[in-house]
Each structure stands twice: as C-alpha cells, then as structure tokens.
Design a protein around this motif. Sequence first.
Motif, PDB file in Angstrom:
ATOM      1  N   ALA A  69      -2.053  -3.560   1.323  1.00  0.00           N
ATOM      2  CA  ALA A  69      -3.177  -2.791   1.849  1.00  0.00           C
ATOM      3  C   ALA A  69      -3.074  -1.351   1.376  1.00  0.00           C
ATOM      4  N   LYS A  70      -4.228  -0.697   1.217  1.00  0.00           N
ATOM      5  CA  LYS A  70      -4.177   0.684   0.727  1.00  0.00           C
ATOM      6  C   LYS A  70      -3.518   1.629   1.714  1.00  0.00           C
ATOM      7  N   GLU A  71      -3.469   1.262   2.982  1.00  0.00           N
ATOM      8  CA  GLU A  71      -2.764   2.080   3.971  1.00  0.00           C
ATOM      9  C   GLU A  71      -1.253   2.050   3.763  1.00  0.00           C
ATOM     10  N   ASP A  72      -0.771   1.021   3.064  1.00  0.00           N
ATOM     11  CA  ASP A  72       0.665   0.861   2.832  1.00  0.00           C
ATOM     12  C   ASP A  72       1.132   1.477   1.517  1.00  0.00           C
ATOM     13  N   VAL A  73       0.231   2.184   0.816  1.00  0.00           N
ATOM     14  CA  VAL A  73       0.578   2.806  -0.471  1.00  0.00           C
ATOM     15  C   VAL A  73       0.570   4.317  -0.316  1.00  0.00           C
ATOM     16  N   LYS A  74       1.586   4.960  -0.863  1.00  0.00           N
ATOM     17  CA  LYS A  74       1.708   6.424  -0.802  1.00  0.00           C
ATOM     18  C   LYS A  74       1.919   6.936  -2.222  1.00  0.00           C
ATOM     19  N   ILE A  75       1.119   7.953  -2.611  1.00  0.00           N
ATOM     20  CA  ILE A  75       1.218   8.533  -3.951  1.00  0.00           C
ATOM     21  C   ILE A  75       1.492  10.021  -3.811  1.00  0.00           C
ATOM     22  N   ASP A  76       2.576  10.490  -4.437  1.00  0.00           N
ATOM     23  CA  ASP A  76       2.960  11.903  -4.386  1.00  0.00           C
ATOM     24  C   ASP A  76       3.241  12.405  -5.792  1.00  0.00           C
ATOM     25  N   PHE A  77       3.046  13.697  -5.981  1.00  0.00           N
ATOM     26  CA  PHE A  77       3.412  14.354  -7.230  1.00  0.00           C
ATOM     27  C   PHE A  77       4.362  15.493  -6.889  1.00  0.00           C
ATOM     28  N   GLN A  78       5.543  15.488  -7.527  1.00  0.00           N
ATOM     29  CA  GLN A  78       6.488  16.580  -7.330  1.00  0.00           C
ATOM     30  C   GLN A  78       7.413  16.684  -8.534  1.00  0.00           C
ATOM     31  N   GLU A  79       7.627  17.908  -8.943  1.00  0.00           N
ATOM     32  CA  GLU A  79       8.534  18.234 -10.044  1.00  0.00           C
ATOM     33  C   GLU A  79       8.238  17.432 -11.309  1.00  0.00           C
ATOM     34  N   GLY A  80       6.957  17.321 -11.655  1.00  0.00           N
ATOM     35  CA  GLY A  80       6.569  16.648 -12.897  1.00  0.00           C
ATOM     36  C   GLY A  80       6.549  15.143 -12.834  1.00  0.00           C
ATOM     37  N   GLN A  81       6.793  14.561 -11.665  1.00  0.00           N
ATOM     38  CA  GLN A  81       6.808  13.103 -11.542  1.00  0.00           C
ATOM     39  C   GLN A  81       5.772  12.630 -10.539  1.00  0.00           C
ATOM     40  N   LEU A  82       5.114  11.535 -10.890  1.00  0.00           N
ATOM     41  CA  LEU A  82       4.207  10.855  -9.989  1.00  0.00           C
ATOM     42  C   LEU A  82       5.004   9.730  -9.333  1.00  0.00           C
ATOM     43  N   ILE A  83       5.072   9.744  -8.013  1.00  0.00           N
ATOM     44  CA  ILE A  83       5.868   8.750  -7.282  1.00  0.00           C
ATOM     45  C   ILE A  83       4.914   7.885  -6.469  1.00  0.00           C
ATOM     46  N   ILE A  84       4.935   6.584  -6.738  1.00  0.00           N
ATOM     47  CA  ILE A  84       4.108   5.627  -6.015  1.00  0.00           C
ATOM     48  C   ILE A  84       5.046   4.734  -5.224  1.00  0.00           C
ATOM     49  N   SER A  85       4.879   4.720  -3.916  1.00  0.00           N
ATOM     50  CA  SER A  85       5.745   3.923  -3.058  1.00  0.00           C
ATOM     51  C   SER A  85       4.902   3.201  -2.024  1.00  0.00           C
ATOM     52  N   GLY A  86       5.500   2.234  -1.389  1.00  0.00           N
ATOM     53  CA  GLY A  86       4.792   1.479  -0.365  1.00  0.00           C
ATOM     54  C   GLY A  86       5.574   0.260   0.049  1.00  0.00           C
TER      55      GLY A  86
END
Length: 147
Positions: free
Chosen positions: A63-80
């Motif tokens: 589900a889209k509620e279970d996905v988290k997308i962050d950008f920090q220090e030049g990296q895109l981090i996708i977790s869930g």
Amino acid sequence: MATLLYNNRPALRPSRAFNSVLNEMLRDTLPITNQPSKVFNPAADVLESEQGFELQLALPGVAKEDVKIDFQEGQLIISGERKAPEATENAPKFHRAETGYGSFSRSFRLPDTVDVTAIGAELTDGILRVSLPFDSKKVTKHHIEVR
C-alpha cells in the motif's frame, strides 16, 4: 561404423538443454517452504529520457501508506514494508511460498543534475514510479564557439 548425432532443431542447442536440466536439479534441491520469506528486496529499473530519470520499483501488494521516500546527502532512500497475510485459524495455508514479505530499503545515489525539489512519486498496479527531472538551471554541457 561411427554414429553421428545431428541436431536438426538449432533452437534447442545442447547447452540450453543442459542448463534447463541443471536449473531443474538445483531447484529441486532447494527446500520447499510453506512459510513466506521474511526478506523482501524489490526489483528496480532506471530509465532515462530527455526530461530526466524515472525509477521503477516492483512493489506488488504494498500500500502507498507503507512506502516512505526520503532524500538526504545525495541519496534517494525508498523504504517500506510488504505485510504478510495474517495467520488466522480460518485463513488459507501456504502450500508453496516463493515471494517475500517484510521490511525493505533501497537507496540510490542521485547525480547533481537532478532537481530534488521536483521529485514526484506514484504507486499504481504494484509499480512505484519515481520521476527524477533534470535541473534546467544547472548546465552540465555547453559548447563554446571560438571567434
């Protein structure tokens, strides 16, 4: 008199036949589990167009509620998390489980040419599409004419 073996079907070369037999043997030696795996690592595709990059992750059943997308220090981090079916008394039981469930995290280093303030994401039909547009203000290539 010697026997000559002739393969009149070149699509079925002996090496392919051997590979399929080897794959079958190895697959049969793996333990067949009736419990879903607790490891989930989504497959990713990276595409490039004139507008920028597009990152596609296969997230079936997430589900889209279970996905988290962050950008920090030049990296895109996708977790869930891909949640496993609840084990209730009347729930169907697995006879064979080949897919994984559980938490996941993927990180991608982004080039300087990506406009991080314009990143967009959409989850439809089990595919997460993250658009990474180029920053039009940054010049990465420029031809200078000599006068």
